[in-house]
Design a protein around this motif. Structure first.
Motif, mmCIF file in Angstrom:
data_model
loop_
_atom_site.group_PDB
_atom_site.id
_atom_site.type_symbol
_atom_site.label_atom_id
_atom_site.label_comp_id
_atom_site.label_asym_id
_atom_site.label_seq_id
_atom_site.Cartn_x
_atom_site.Cartn_y
_atom_site.Cartn_z
ATOM 1 N N ARG A 20 0.822 -1.218 0.000
ATOM 2 C CA ARG A 20 0.000 0.000 0.000
ATOM 3 C C ARG A 20 0.853 1.263 0.000
ATOM 4 O O ARG A 20 0.448 2.269 -0.519
ATOM 5 C CB ARG A 20 -0.948 0.004 1.206
ATOM 6 N N THR A 21 2.045 1.193 0.593
ATOM 7 C CA THR A 21 2.925 2.355 0.586
ATOM 8 C C THR A 21 3.283 2.719 -0.845
ATOM 9 O O THR A 21 3.263 3.875 -1.226
ATOM 10 C CB THR A 21 4.201 2.076 1.403
ATOM 11 N N SER A 22 3.569 1.721 -1.651
ATOM 12 C CA SER A 22 3.933 2.035 -3.026
ATOM 13 C C SER A 22 2.726 2.557 -3.790
ATOM 14 O O SER A 22 2.883 3.389 -4.674
ATOM 15 C CB SER A 22 4.566 0.829 -3.726
ATOM 16 N N ASP A 23 1.506 2.086 -3.479
ATOM 17 C CA ASP A 23 0.306 2.655 -4.100
ATOM 18 C C ASP A 23 0.210 4.143 -3.777
ATOM 19 O O ASP A 23 -0.069 4.957 -4.659
ATOM 20 C CB ASP A 23 -0.967 1.966 -3.594
ATOM 21 N N GLN A 24 0.435 4.482 -2.509
ATOM 22 C CA GLN A 24 0.348 5.886 -2.094
ATOM 23 C C GLN A 24 1.394 6.723 -2.821
ATOM 24 O O GLN A 24 1.098 7.803 -3.313
ATOM 25 C CB GLN A 24 0.530 6.007 -0.574
ATOM 26 N N GLU A 25 2.606 6.193 -2.877
ATOM 27 C CA GLU A 25 3.678 6.918 -3.556
ATOM 28 C C GLU A 25 3.371 7.096 -5.041
ATOM 29 O O GLU A 25 3.538 8.178 -5.601
ATOM 30 C CB GLU A 25 5.000 6.166 -3.383
ATOM 31 N N LEU A 26 2.914 6.021 -5.680
ATOM 32 C CA LEU A 26 2.565 6.093 -7.106
ATOM 33 C C LEU A 26 1.440 7.085 -7.358
ATOM 34 O O LEU A 26 1.485 7.866 -8.316
ATOM 35 C CB LEU A 26 2.165 4.710 -7.637
ATOM 36 N N LEU A 27 0.426 7.069 -6.502
ATOM 37 C CA LEU A 27 -0.680 8.011 -6.670
ATOM 38 C C LEU A 27 -0.219 9.451 -6.496
ATOM 39 O O LEU A 27 -0.633 10.331 -7.258
ATOM 40 C CB LEU A 27 -1.799 7.687 -5.679
ATOM 41 N N SER A 28 0.616 9.675 -5.520
ATOM 42 C CA SER A 28 1.137 11.038 -5.307
ATOM 43 C C SER A 28 1.913 11.515 -6.528
ATOM 44 O O SER A 28 1.740 12.643 -6.987
ATOM 45 C CB SER A 28 2.040 11.084 -4.075
ATOM 46 N N ARG A 29 2.757 10.639 -7.055
ATOM 47 C CA ARG A 29 3.543 11.004 -8.239
ATOM 48 C C ARG A 29 2.650 11.194 -9.459
ATOM 49 O O ARG A 29 2.854 12.128 -10.245
ATOM 50 C CB ARG A 29 4.605 9.935 -8.509
ATOM 51 N N ALA A 73 4.533 6.948 -13.319
ATOM 52 C CA ALA A 73 3.842 6.435 -12.137
ATOM 53 C C ALA A 73 2.450 5.923 -12.517
ATOM 54 O O ALA A 73 2.033 4.850 -12.073
ATOM 55 C CB ALA A 73 3.733 7.515 -11.066
ATOM 56 N N PHE A 74 1.735 6.669 -13.362
ATOM 57 C CA PHE A 74 0.420 6.210 -13.789
ATOM 58 C C PHE A 74 0.529 4.961 -14.656
ATOM 59 O O PHE A 74 -0.304 4.059 -14.577
ATOM 60 C CB PHE A 74 -0.365 7.304 -14.517
ATOM 61 N N ARG A 75 1.570 4.885 -15.456
ATOM 62 C CA ARG A 75 1.795 3.700 -16.289
ATOM 63 C C ARG A 75 1.989 2.457 -15.407
ATOM 64 O O ARG A 75 1.475 1.381 -15.710
ATOM 65 C CB ARG A 75 3.005 3.913 -17.197
ATOM 66 N N VAL A 76 2.701 2.615 -14.293
ATOM 67 C CA VAL A 76 2.896 1.494 -13.367
ATOM 68 C C VAL A 76 1.544 1.086 -12.763
ATOM 69 O O VAL A 76 1.234 -0.103 -12.671
ATOM 70 C CB VAL A 76 3.917 1.853 -12.263
ATOM 71 N N ILE A 77 0.746 2.062 -12.374
ATOM 72 C CA ILE A 77 -0.591 1.771 -11.843
ATOM 73 C C ILE A 77 -1.400 1.018 -12.895
ATOM 74 O O ILE A 77 -2.040 0.012 -12.598
ATOM 75 C CB ILE A 77 -1.318 3.074 -11.426
ATOM 76 N N PHE A 78 -1.349 1.493 -14.132
ATOM 77 C CA PHE A 78 -2.092 0.839 -15.215
ATOM 78 C C PHE A 78 -1.650 -0.611 -15.377
ATOM 79 O O PHE A 78 -2.475 -1.518 -15.406
ATOM 80 C CB PHE A 78 -1.918 1.602 -16.532
ATOM 81 N N HIS A 79 -0.355 -0.845 -15.469
ATOM 82 C CA HIS A 79 0.138 -2.211 -15.681
ATOM 83 C C HIS A 79 -0.169 -3.129 -14.496
ATOM 84 O O HIS A 79 -0.370 -4.327 -14.678
ATOM 85 C CB HIS A 79 1.633 -2.210 -15.999
ATOM 86 N N ARG A 80 -0.238 -2.566 -13.321
ATOM 87 C CA ARG A 80 -0.531 -3.361 -12.130
ATOM 88 C C ARG A 80 -2.022 -3.703 -12.047
ATOM 89 O O ARG A 80 -2.386 -4.820 -11.690
ATOM 90 C CB ARG A 80 -0.123 -2.585 -10.880
ATOM 91 N N GLU A 81 -2.876 -2.745 -12.378
ATOM 92 C CA GLU A 81 -4.315 -2.898 -12.144
ATOM 93 C C GLU A 81 -5.127 -3.303 -13.375
ATOM 94 O O GLU A 81 -6.220 -3.848 -13.240
ATOM 95 C CB GLU A 81 -4.895 -1.589 -11.585
ATOM 96 N N ALA A 82 -4.616 -3.033 -14.566
ATOM 97 C CA ALA A 82 -5.396 -3.279 -15.785
ATOM 98 C C ALA A 82 -5.833 -4.736 -15.960
ATOM 99 O O ALA A 82 -6.964 -4.981 -16.385
ATOM 100 C CB ALA A 82 -4.638 -2.789 -17.011
ATOM 101 N N THR A 114 -9.749 12.665 -6.939
ATOM 102 C CA THR A 114 -10.924 12.299 -6.144
ATOM 103 C C THR A 114 -10.692 11.076 -5.263
ATOM 104 O O THR A 114 -11.477 10.834 -4.355
ATOM 105 C CB THR A 114 -12.154 12.025 -7.047
ATOM 106 N N LEU A 115 -9.636 10.332 -5.521
ATOM 107 C CA LEU A 115 -9.341 9.153 -4.702
ATOM 108 C C LEU A 115 -8.619 9.607 -3.437
ATOM 109 O O LEU A 115 -7.515 10.142 -3.493
ATOM 110 C CB LEU A 115 -8.478 8.145 -5.473
ATOM 111 N N GLN A 116 -9.254 9.391 -2.306
ATOM 112 C CA GLN A 116 -8.704 9.868 -1.040
ATOM 113 C C GLN A 116 -7.732 8.895 -0.386
ATOM 114 O O GLN A 116 -6.763 9.297 0.228
ATOM 115 C CB GLN A 116 -9.849 10.167 -0.055
ATOM 116 N N GLN A 117 -7.998 7.593 -0.509
ATOM 117 C CA GLN A 117 -7.194 6.593 0.182
ATOM 118 C C GLN A 117 -6.588 5.624 -0.813
ATOM 119 O O GLN A 117 -7.304 4.941 -1.535
ATOM 120 C CB GLN A 117 -8.055 5.836 1.193
ATOM 121 N N ALA A 118 -5.280 5.547 -0.823
ATOM 122 C CA ALA A 118 -4.573 4.685 -1.777
ATOM 123 C C ALA A 118 -4.945 3.229 -1.623
ATOM 124 O O ALA A 118 -4.990 2.490 -2.605
ATOM 125 C CB ALA A 118 -3.062 4.855 -1.617
ATOM 126 N N GLU A 119 -5.269 2.797 -0.409
ATOM 127 C CA GLU A 119 -5.597 1.387 -0.211
ATOM 128 C C GLU A 119 -6.922 1.005 -0.870
ATOM 129 O O GLU A 119 -7.239 -0.167 -1.001
ATOM 130 C CB GLU A 119 -5.602 1.002 1.273
#
Length: 189
Positions: free
Chosen positions: A7-16, A24-33, A67-72
């Motif tokens: 979850r720490t890395s989610d928070q960091e990625l979202l902040s970036r 950072a968004f590309r990493v989120i995409f590849h992780r969640e897509a 609009t996303l408040q909590q990274a978890e």
């Protein structure tokens, strides 16, 4: 089952990503897509529509990162966006199925294609048919629980339901499936 997430890395990625870091968004995409694509595939039963829906989900997510408040809650937030994309797809499909001149709905052929028939096992076809009898909302809740391993609180957040409604809908979905599959299972024994 979903893997444990850092979850720490989610928070960091979202902040970036909020700060404009495309990588950072590309990493989120590849992780969640993959999970979002599987969810939409289960609901839409159309590979190209699921691919388009996944892309649309992440376009909207990128536009609404603030609009996303909590990274978890990232995954359930994305599933919520995907759910809205799914319902918009259904509305478009229904609207497009009505001819302009008569107002009568056009019958849509829902038969599986030849590749699907060849690749699908008998049990998969029976289960697929049973799932199709569930309402879209009930099927979505069940898929989030069984296929994506979300807990009831995450499903409640994704679906915009109370925790009790989630429990009731998943219970009813299981009962409906059991009833639909009973004849097949008795014949297979």
């Amino acid at each position: 089952m979903p893997q444990a997430r850092d979850r720490t890395s989610d928070q960091e990625l979202l902040s970036r990503a909020r700060a404009g870091d495309a990588e950072a968004f590309r990493v989120i995409f590849h992780r969640e897509a993959p999970a979002v694509r599987r969810f939409l595939g289960d609901l839409l039963r159309d590979d190209s529509a699921a691919d388009e829906g996944t892309q649309e989900t992440f376009v909207r997510a990128h536009q609404r990162l603030g609009t996303l408040q909590q990274a978890e809650k990232l995954q359930s937030w994305l599933f919520g966006i995907a759910r809205m994309v799914f319902f918009e797809h259904l509305r478009r499909k229904r609207r497009d199925a009505v001819p302009q001149d008569s107002g009568d709905p056009v019958e849509i052929d829902r038969a599986p294609g030849p590749e699907e028939v060849l690749l699908a096992s008998e049990a998969d076809q029976v289960l697929d048919g049973a799932l199709a009898t569930l309402s879209q909302e009930r099927r979505a809740a069940l898929v989030l629980r069984l296929d994506h391993g979300l807990g009831y609180p995450e499903i409640a957040e994704t679906m915009g339901w109370s925790l009790q409604k989630v429990k009731n809908e998943i219970h009813r979905a299981r009962l409906q499936l059991r009833q639909r599959l009973q004849a097949y299972l008795e014949g297979a024994a």
